[in-house]
Structures are given as structure tokens and as C-alpha cells.
Design an enzyme around this catalytic site. Structure first.
Site, mmCIF file in Angstrom:
data_model
loop_
_atom_site.group_PDB
_atom_site.id
_atom_site.type_symbol
_atom_site.label_atom_id
_atom_site.label_comp_id
_atom_site.label_asym_id
_atom_site.label_seq_id
_atom_site.Cartn_x
_atom_site.Cartn_y
_atom_site.Cartn_z
ATOM 1 N N HIS A 1 -11.848 23.351 6.452
ATOM 2 C CA HIS A 1 -10.718 24.289 6.547
ATOM 3 C C HIS A 1 -11.125 25.705 6.966
ATOM 4 C CE1 HIS A 1 -8.357 21.095 5.081
ATOM 5 N NE2 HIS A 1 -8.291 21.379 3.804
ATOM 6 N N HIS B 1 -0.847 23.694 4.721
ATOM 7 C CA HIS B 1 -1.396 22.980 3.551
ATOM 8 C C HIS B 1 -0.498 23.080 2.324
ATOM 9 C CE1 HIS B 1 -4.576 21.210 1.117
ATOM 10 N NE2 HIS B 1 -5.348 21.113 2.200
ATOM 11 N N GLU C 1 -0.759 16.885 6.151
ATOM 12 C CA GLU C 1 -1.300 17.904 7.052
ATOM 13 C C GLU C 1 -1.375 17.329 8.465
ATOM 14 O OE1 GLU C 1 -5.127 18.990 5.154
ATOM 15 O OE2 GLU C 1 -4.210 18.085 3.406
HETATM 16 C C1 BGC Z 1 -8.661 17.708 1.940
HETATM 17 C C2 BGC Z 1 -9.096 17.433 0.534
HETATM 18 C C3 BGC Z 1 -9.296 18.730 -0.144
HETATM 19 C C4 BGC Z 1 -8.005 19.494 -0.088
HETATM 20 C C5 BGC Z 1 -8.095 20.829 -0.746
HETATM 21 C C6 BGC Z 1 -7.403 18.478 1.906
HETATM 22 O O1 BGC Z 1 -6.995 18.792 3.202
HETATM 23 O O2 BGC Z 1 -8.503 16.520 2.667
HETATM 24 O O3 BGC Z 1 -10.283 16.699 0.504
HETATM 25 O O4 BGC Z 1 -9.691 18.549 -1.471
HETATM 26 O O5 BGC Z 1 -7.637 19.688 1.240
HETATM 27 O O6 BGC Z 1 -9.234 21.463 -0.428
#
Ligand code: BGC
Length: 388
Positions: free
Chosen positions: A142, A216, A352
Site C-alpha cells: 500500500h 480501502h 479493493e
Molecule cells: C490487505 C491485507 C491487509 C489490509 C490492511 C488489505 O488490502 O490485503 O492483507 O491486512 O489491507 O493492511
């Protein structure tokens, strides 16, 4: 009222208080459901490095309100209708900026420059190898330590007769987080009269780079965040998904969902198959995978979620090739919930829309490369309604 006696007055007072309390609990439709649009602005707080953060609420007059802060472009509150017309907040969030700054699992945020994981934080482009931050075990997740979820965006509200929008812009400088190129980004949230929120992502660069933006939000359509989301019924228009290794990096194979717990082609409760003994469910600690959305030209409906008890329905419409469905496996009762308590295991899910994880290292996956002169544009619509 002619039979009213003094002894009845305390009882009537209690009744009046009860009526007021019931009306305050849920956000009822305003008396007129004719669409009127409004964008409300207030100051929200100041980041530890002294940047001021504003809060904007998009209002559509039928009852939907979407509150966004300029820190991370985070959606902190989003109301949606149930079968009785009650609009309640359906996204997980915190009470104040301090809590978002302290520790967040990306609640409600814009994710960039690269949503999802890049193996070992490495990729090559135009003959050069880049090393990004590794902030998730051995991998990059991310956007790194200070991704787009942790920067302050410039906001500009816009209103028409049929929409209320917030245009957020951010210039990510060449080298930020290890990524090449000055990346100029615009993310626009547009609320419609029909309870849809359209999110458009745009970016351009002055050097060849990679980009994969997403949103998110963690949803719990029950509106009661003490409950898990396992009873929500999910449909994903995806005949295939991407199996992962133990660090959640795709193995590179595209695998049919048929006959596996990953088959959501017909709606089923999220919790129905989640405890089946399955190597991929073990690796993901539940669902935390990218589904390969069935291809189509342009926008198509790729997911639908219904909460049977309230009738709330959310549909996802996108032009992206992939969708990470994550069901809150890492929520563990440590993060504070507004009004008291903490967020428990699997009390929120994320859908997402994005390109596939680790695409820069997977030549067979759709490309995430953006070159100077090109315009990155993608759209995702979150459409709320009441299930029929
Ligand atoms: C990921 C997860 C992660 C979450 C928060 C999601 O997009 O796939 O593995 O724990 O984001 O970080």
C-alpha cells in the site's frame, strides 16, 4: 387531552424523551426526499508535522452522507439506507485525527502509489531496478511507510444540480517512497442522487513509473460494528482468483474458483466456507486474495453484497481487472471504536478494485506502467440500495 391528570405528566414526559431518543438513533430521511446537494466543510485537526486537516461532508438530500478528511482522503463516515429507510453509518473509522495518525489498518483511505503488495519491494523498469520500502514482512504494501493514506491532500468541493463532489489532488515527488517520477494525482469522490459514490482516479507522470490506486473502506452493512460481517452475502463476478504464497504474494497462476471456497459467482454468506480446511484460506488467514474479475469493456458490476437482516445492498462497478476481497482477518480487538469498545475480528470487509498484486514482477499480469504523456484513469462506483 381533556382527561389529562397531574399524575400522568411524568409518564408523558418520559414518552416524549423516548420518542426523541428513537429519532436520534437512526438518521431518518429528511421530510422531503427531493435531491438537494450540499458540501459541508469544517476543520478536523492538525498533523504532528503541523499540517491542517479539513473535513468535508457530501450530502445528497435523500439521506446519504459521505464524510471525507483531507488526511489520506479518508472516508470516515458513510451512511446508507436499510429496508425501513434508515440511513446509518456503514464504514469503520475512528473518532479523531490522532487515532488515524497513531495506527490504522488503512480505514477508509486512498491507497497509493501501489495498492497491495510488491514482492520484496523490488521491480525493474526501463532497465533500472528500484527498491521500495518493505513495510509488510519482506514485501512492500500500500505505498510504503508513508503512502497516500498518510499525506494531506488538497481539496476542492464541487456541486451541480445532480451531484456533490470533492476533488482531491496530491503531487507525489520523484523518489517519494522509492518510486520514480513526479506523479500528479487526482481522486474525485462524487455523490449522486441515487446513493452512488463514484470514485475516479487520475494520474500523470514525468518519468516511466508504476501506479495502482484504490480505496480501502471497511464496510459492515449491519451498521453495528460489534457484529462480524460473516452473515453478509457476497457475489463476485470472477471465475478465477490469484493463489498466494505465505507472504500473500501471488504465485503467478490464475486458478479457477469452481469447486473451491473462493467461488462467489453465486451469492453466499462470507462465513459459509471460511473455515473449510484449505491451503489458501490458511495462507490468507481467511479471505485476503485478489479475484480476477471477468473481463468486459469498460464499467461492469463486479461485486454485490447484501446484509439480509437490514436489506442493505452494496454493488461495486468498476473498469479494473482485479478486486482484493479482504474480510478483516487482522482486526483483533485492539483498535478503538467511536462510542467505546474496540473493533473485533472480521467486523469489516474491504472490496479493493485494482490491478493485480505484484504486477511489476509478473509479465503475464495486466500492466501497471505509466509513461510520460499517458493519462492513468480508472473509475469505481459504490452503489447502495435496498435488496429486493
Ligand atoms: C490487505 C491485507 C491487509 C489490509 C490492511 C488489505 O488490502 O490485503 O492483507 O491486512 O489491507 O493492511
Amino acid at each position: 387531552m381533556k382527561n389529562l391528570t397531574p399524575t400522568m405528566i411524568p409518564g408523558l414526559l418520559l414518552l416524549a424523551i423516548a420518542v426523541v431518543l428513537v429519532q436520534c438513533k437512526s438518521e431518518k430521511k429528511p421530510p422531503s426526499s427531493a435531491a438537494f446537494f450540499e458540501v459541508r466543510k469544517t476543520t478536523y485537526g492538525t498533523t504532528p508535522d503541523g499540517q491542517s486537516v479539513d473535513q468535508y461532508t457530501l450530502v445528497n438530500g435523500t439521506g446519504m452522507e459521505v464524510t471525507v478528511i483531507t488526511y489520506g482522503g479518508i472516508i470516515t463516515r458513510w451512511t446508507a439506507p436499510d429496508k425501513d429507510g434508515n440511513y446509518d453509518n456503514v464504514v469503520l473509522g475512528f473518532d479523531n485525527l490522532g487515532q488515524y495518525v497513531a495506527k490504522t489498518p488503512y480505514f477508509g483511505a486512498i491507497i497509493g502509489r501501489y495498492g497491495n503488495r510488491i514482492a520484496k519491494g523490488q521491480f525493474s523498469l526501463a532497465g533500472k531496478t528500484y527498491q521500495l520500502e518493505t513495510n509488510n514482512g519482506p514485501n512492500h504494501l500500500h505505498g510504503g511507510v508513508k503512502g497516500f493514506d498518510k499525506v494531506v491532500w488538497t481539496a476542492s468541493p464541487q456541486q451541480t444540480d445532480t451531484t456533490a463532489s470533492l476533488v482531491l489532488t496530491y503531487l507525489s515527488k520523484d523518489g517519494e517512497g522509492g518510486y520514480p517520477g513526479n506523479l500528479s494525482c487526482t481522486v474525485t469522490y462524487t455523490l449522486t442522487a441515487t446513493d452512488a459514490l463514484k470514485v475516479t482516479y487520475q494520474a500523470s507522470t514525468d518519468k516511466e513509473t508504476i501506479v495502482n490506486l484504490t480505496q480501502h473502506s471497511y464496510f459492515n452493512l449491519s451498521g453495528n460494528f460489534k457484529k462480524t460481517i460473516l452473515d453478509h452475502e457476497l457475489m463476485l463476478a470472477a471465475d478465477n482468483y490469484l493463489p498466494v504464497d505465505t507472504t500473500l504474494i501471488p504465485t503467478g497462476t490464475i486458478t479457477p474458483v469452481a469447486g473451491t471456497p473462493f467461488d462467489f459467482t453465486t451469492a453466499k454468506a462470507i462465513g459459509r466456507d471460511i473455515d473449510i480446511a484449505d491451503d489458501q484460506l490458511t495462507k490468507g488467514k481467511g479471505y485476503d486474495h485478489c479475484w480476477v474479475l471477468n473481463p468486459a469493456d469498460g464499467l461492469r458490476t463486479v461485486a454485490s453484497v447484501v446484509h439480509p437482516a437490514t436489506g442493505r445492498q452494496l454493488e461495486i462497478i468498476t473498469d479494473e481487472p482485479g478486486l482484493q476481497f479482504y474480510c478483516g482477518n487482522f482486526l483483533n480487538g485492539t483498535l478503538p471504536m467511536p462510542g467505546g469498545g474496540t473493533y473485533g475480528y472480521r467486523t469489516g470487509f474491504c472490496l479493493e478494485t485494482q490491478h493485480y498484486p505484484d504486477s511489476p514482477n509478473q509479465p503475464a499480469f495486466p500492466s501497471v506502467i505509466l509513461r510520460p504523456g499517458e493519462q492513468y484513469t480508472t473509475t469505481t462506483i459504490f452503489q447502495f440500495s435496498v435488496a429486493k
